[in-house]
Motif scaffolding. Structure first.
Motif, short mmCIF file in Angstrom:
data_model
loop_
_atom_site.label_atom_id
_atom_site.label_comp_id
_atom_site.label_asym_id
_atom_site.label_seq_id
_atom_site.Cartn_x
_atom_site.Cartn_y
_atom_site.Cartn_z
N THR A 664 0.79 -1.35 0.46
CA THR A 664 0.03 0.06 -0.36
C THR A 664 1.00 1.43 0.20
OG1 THR A 664 -0.47 -0.23 2.68
CG2 THR A 664 -2.08 -1.15 1.46
N ALA A 665 0.45 2.26 -0.18
CA ALA A 665 1.11 3.86 -1.12
C ALA A 665 0.29 4.55 -0.80
CB ALA A 665 2.36 3.88 -2.28
N ALA A 666 0.42 5.73 -0.37
CA ALA A 666 -0.56 6.73 -0.02
C ALA A 666 0.22 8.82 0.05
CB ALA A 666 -1.00 6.68 0.98
N TYR A 667 0.14 9.23 -0.80
CA TYR A 667 0.46 11.01 -0.97
C TYR A 667 -0.37 11.56 -0.14
CZ TYR A 667 2.25 14.90 -2.32
OH TYR A 667 2.14 16.06 -2.43
N ARG A 668 -0.77 12.09 0.79
CA ARG A 668 -1.38 12.94 1.40
C ARG A 668 -0.83 14.50 1.83
NH1 ARG A 668 -1.42 8.69 4.95
NH2 ARG A 668 -2.70 7.13 4.63
N PHE A 669 -1.57 15.74 1.23
CA PHE A 669 -1.15 16.84 0.36
C PHE A 669 -2.16 17.64 1.52
CE2 PHE A 669 -0.99 20.63 -2.50
CZ PHE A 669 0.87 21.35 -1.60
N GLN A 670 -1.90 19.28 1.93
CA GLN A 670 -2.31 19.84 2.38
C GLN A 670 -2.09 21.21 2.14
OE1 GLN A 670 -5.33 18.85 5.11
NE2 GLN A 670 -6.51 21.22 5.43
N ARG A 671 -1.61 22.38 1.47
CA ARG A 671 -1.10 23.25 1.18
C ARG A 671 -1.22 24.21 2.87
NH1 ARG A 671 1.33 24.73 -3.31
NH2 ARG A 671 -0.04 23.31 -4.40
N ASN A 672 0.38 24.18 2.83
CA ASN A 672 0.59 24.97 3.87
C ASN A 672 0.54 24.29 5.24
OD1 ASN A 672 0.91 27.45 2.11
ND2 ASN A 672 -1.07 28.16 2.01
N SER A 673 -0.08 23.75 5.46
CA SER A 673 -0.38 22.67 6.53
C SER A 673 0.38 21.03 6.74
CB SER A 673 -1.57 22.23 6.53
OG SER A 673 -1.88 21.59 7.61
N SER A 674 0.04 20.45 5.80
CA SER A 674 1.21 19.20 6.26
C SER A 674 1.53 18.25 4.60
CB SER A 674 0.71 18.27 7.08
OG SER A 674 -0.66 17.81 6.20
N GLU A 675 2.13 17.61 4.64
CA GLU A 675 2.24 16.64 3.41
C GLU A 675 3.35 15.51 3.50
OE1 GLU A 675 4.12 17.21 -1.41
OE2 GLU A 675 5.16 18.56 0.14
N GLN A 676 2.59 14.71 3.35
CA GLN A 676 2.76 13.30 4.03
C GLN A 676 2.90 12.45 2.84
OE1 GLN A 676 0.75 11.71 7.71
NE2 GLN A 676 1.69 13.33 8.52
N ILE A 677 4.17 10.77 3.44
CA ILE A 677 4.57 9.62 2.19
C ILE A 677 4.34 8.85 3.03
CG2 ILE A 677 5.09 8.15 0.93
CD1 ILE A 677 6.62 10.83 -0.17
N ASP A 678 3.09 7.64 2.86
CA ASP A 678 2.82 6.24 3.90
C ASP A 678 3.06 5.35 2.91
OD1 ASP A 678 1.58 4.78 5.42
OD2 ASP A 678 0.10 6.14 6.49
#
Length: 798
Positions: A664-678
């Motif tokens: 499983t792989a996920a990329y989560r981005f929220q501008r000016n808040s958080s950016e994560q790779i899982d």
């Protein structure tokens, strides 16, 4: 001739009962409709002693001699069969008055799937009482086998084995074969009634190396739960130091158990953990308690309590009784969540959708908010009601204080819902809540709130589309314990809402990549009009911003909770296209896009918020692809046309081609808040790119390494947030696991530990179990050699 007559009598004992119905039916004497199927004791999994005593005894062999009703001697391929037992030998002497059988030469007994082999045996058949010299044995329930000097059969369920060996490793053909692990004992007691074995003077060896000399130990013969000491667990933690735990399991009853776990932590002291579980037809629950009399690091006593209960109380005035749900979560101090990151229950148990939306997005926040919740719910026809109390324990941090949520002491709610003969949907909701907080961080007055929602709707649906008009009326009354800024102690609010939801469905046959599919095109329009009511002076006890996504964009209110009703004059336009398998209806792909058109400014905001003035909202795009059962890809994008960029996006993919294979792989981005790779995975290291097989046993295999783990990386902080890395080795009769875990407790601190476990399949486990960590963190993780159902005696029928 006497022996021959006896053989004929035994051999034909059941023949008339078995053949007569079939002969009568064949001759037309009995109509087929008069025959009835009935249970047969011969096919029961367990045969009672009374039934066994009434069953006939069959003997056969090359040469049979003896005296009728006295003794029978069978020589050459001798066999005695009765019920679930078969005795085979070169020679068999059977004395009928004493029911004593004596077998010699290549003796083999199959008793309900358990097999014993050796040179000499003497046994009272019905009582299954006797001895077996120099036997080897194989137990059906767990696949264990071994050898001994002698077995004394006490009855058909109990035996004592002298100078015994015990292992679950499958025997190989080599003459010098030795099992990977073996237990040797001066005496091994087997009790199939209790489903337990007991070893005296035992020594456990692994790969020829003695591990544990044990004067006395007990172990289960199957996966059933048994009372007794569990294997000790060892661990290393960067905060607690070296940990040693010795659990004791108490199987109180089939539906109740308890586990007592004293733990010594070199840096902290001694902790006693207790877990009690119960399961009844109408209720169930569990309680966990941890007590540390003196924590050397904090110089204080520490404790935590987590209890849950779910049940139904019989009541004559409800449709299905009263549903009672309890959740209690308490700890001794504000630092408990930081010091014991793996303790206790979830703080988000039994939370409402509103509370989950408000708190569950922040992992560190939910660890510091402990819900103590009690609910009683019931239904009467179209009415459903609930009484609830909710009190929070908020664990504060001096460097990052949080405003605690308000307690609900109490909350009383009822709902009426009915569909008329004209398909008109009518509903009415009434909610009374008393909000209370003692915290100095809350700036709002405590209050009593009565909220009601009346709504009616009607859906016209056809194959080509649907249309649903809906009318809502929100009415709210507040009674404050202290005056508001304008001096008011009472405030009322009435807000009407009209919405119109509509959609069309177009469908066509098409092909993509050579695959025949049905494609839909589903445009949708959703109109909402809610007039503006000034709510700026109202407090906010339970409202939060509704997440903006493909699902919530088609809702009337921009907020969750009941303290804010957004003024809305907008139209949401969207379209969805799906690709469907025409034979099964399975969805191969889905794509959607939606955007809101705002006709008037949205003036109602949460405290500190600003009105929404943009006439066009961000564009929402979403999709998922399940082209094959093994692959899934999905994603959502929130695109802002003004800046020409996405402000939030999530992309995920999973690949699961077979058992014990998941990526499983996920990329989560929220501008000016958080950016994560899982990233998460469980995968065999041998033949890494070979697709999995459907058969679980072949996919697992023996002598195979697996890599398992999860990595959550924050690109903003350029560091790992949570890390789980491990390896598993499956050698068929034993498993090895080593897992490293790192949990972030703040932006600057983290707890780390290493877990190592050696599992002897069908016997015991040594070390610290990482299984809960792997199941909680790795999506789709499967336990190697997961317990299966108990085998039937017919699976080893002889």
């Amino acid at each position: 001739m006497a022996a021959l007559a006896r053989w004929r009598k035994l051999g034909l004992a059941l023949s008339p009962g078995l053949l007569a119905p079939a002969l009568a039916l064949a001759q037309g004497e009995v109509p087929p409709e008069t025959l009835q199927l009935r249970n047969s004791a011969a096919l029961e999994q367990a045969i009672s002693p009374l039934t066994r005593s009434l069953l006939p005894t069959f003997v056969s062999g090359d040469l049979i001699t003896g005296r009728t009703d006295l003794e029978t001697v069978v020589q050459g391929h001798a066999m005695l069969r009765k019920g679930d037992m078969v005795i085979r030998a070169d020679r068999l002497d059977y004395n009928q008055p004493t029911d004593l059988a004596r077998a010699s030469g290549h003796v083999r007994i199959n008793k309900a799937g358990n097999v014993y082999e050796g040179p000499l045996m003497e046994l009272r058949v019905d009582a299954f009482e006797g001895f077996f010299n120099q036997p080897s044995y194989h137990f059906l329930a767990n696949g264990a086998h071994g050898q001994a000097d002698q077995i004394d059969f006490l009855d058909d369920q109990r035996a004592v084995i002298h100078n015994a060996t015990f292992t679950t490793c499958k025997r190989q053909g080599a003459p010098d074969w030795m099992p990977a692990w073996i237990l040797k004992a001066t005496q091994l007691s087997i009790d199939n009634v209790e489903d337990m074995g007991a070893a005296e003077g035992a020594l456990l060896s692994f790969k020829g190396v003695p591990l544990l000399p044990i004067p006395y130990l007990t172990f289960p013969l199957s996966s059933e739960r048994k009372s007794g000491l569990l294997p000790p667990t060892l661990g290393v933690d960067n905060v607690n130091g070296f940990e040693v735990a010795l659990p004791y399991y108490w199987n109180i009853a089939p539906n109740r158990d308890a586990t007592f776990t004293p733990t010594v932590m070199t840096r902290r002291g001694v902790n006693l953990g207790v877990e009690f579980r119960y399961l009844e037809p109408t209720y169930s629950g569990a309680t966990e308690l941890d007590w540390m009399p003196s924590d050397k690091l904090r110089d204080d006593k520490r404790w935590s309590l987590n209890a849950t209960h779910q049940g139904t109380i019989d009541s004559g005035w409800t449709d299905s009784g009263l549903a009672l749900n309890l959740s209690l979560n308490r700890v001794s101090d504000n630092d408990y969540w930081r010091d014991f990151t793996r303790a206790g229950g979830s703080s988000t148990q039994l939370l409402s959708a509103t509370e989950t939306a408000l708190f569950a997005a922040n992992t560190l926040l939910t660890q510091r908010l402990l819900a103590n919740d009690a609910r009683l719910a019931w239904a009467n026809g179209p009415f459903s009601s609930m009484v609830r109390t909710l009190k929070w324990q908020t664990l504060q941090d001096a460097t990052a204080a949080i405003v605690p949520p308000y307690d609900r002491m109490p909350q009383i709610a009822t709902r009426y819902a009915k569909t008329t003969a004209q398909d008109l949907n009518l509903s009415a909701d009434v909610d009374y809540t008393q909000f209370h907080s003692d915290s100095t961080l809350t700036k709002q007055a405590n209050a009593q709130r009565i909220f009601s929602l009346l709504q009616t709707s009607r859906t016209w649906r056809a194959p080509e589309g649907f249309i649903t008009p809906k009318l809502q009326l929100h009415a709210t009354q507040y009674q404050f314990d202290a005056p508001l800024s304008n001096g008011a102690t009472q405030v009322s609010r009435v807000v009407p809402t009209f919405s119109l939801d509509s959609g069309l469905v177009f469908e066509r046959d098409t092909q993509f990549f050579g695959r025949a599919l049905s494609q839909t095109l589903e445009p949708r329009a959703f109109y909402v009009h809610t007039p503006y009511r000034d709510q700026s002076l109202l407090p906010n006890y339970d409202s939060g911003a509704n997440d903006f996504n493909i699902s919530t964009v088609y809702t009337e209110n921009a907020f969750v909770g009941n303290d804010r009703i957004s003024d809305s004059h907008l139209l949401t336009l969207g379209v969805t296209s799906r690709l469907l398998d025409p034979d099964t209806g399975a969805e191969a792909a889905r794509f959607g896009i939606a955007q809101r058109l705002l006709f008037d400014d949205q003036k109602v905001t949460l405290p500190g918020g600003v009105p929404l003035t943009d006439r066009l909202s961000d564009v929402l795009l979403g999709g998922s692809v399940n082209w094959t059962p093994h692959w899934n890809v999905n994603g959502t994008i929130q695109y802002n046309p003004d800046i020409g960029r996405s402000v939030r996006s999530t992309v995920g993919a999973s690949y699961r081609p077979g058992s014990y294979r998941t990526l499983t792989a996920a990329y989560r981005f929220q501008r000016n808040s958080s950016e994560q790779i899982d990233l998460g995975w469980q995968w065999p290291l041998a033949n890494m790119w070979r697709s999995g097989r459907s058969d679980a046993g072949e996919a697992r295999g023996a002598g195979r390494w697996y890599s398992v783990g999860r990595l959550n990386y924050s690109m903003n902080e350029s560091q790992m947030v949570n890390t789980v890395l491990g390896f598993e080795y499956d050698a068929d009769c034993w498993l090895g696991r080593i897992v490293f875990e790192r949990l972030q407790t703040s932006t600057a601190t983290a707890t780390q530990r290493i877990m190592f476990q050696l599992e002897f399949v069908g016997f015991s486990r040594l070390g610290v179990s990482p299984l809960k960590t792997l199941k909680d963190n790795v999506p789709g993780y499967q336990i190697l050699h997961a317990p299966a159902g108990e085998p039937s005696r017919f699976s080893n029928y002889d």
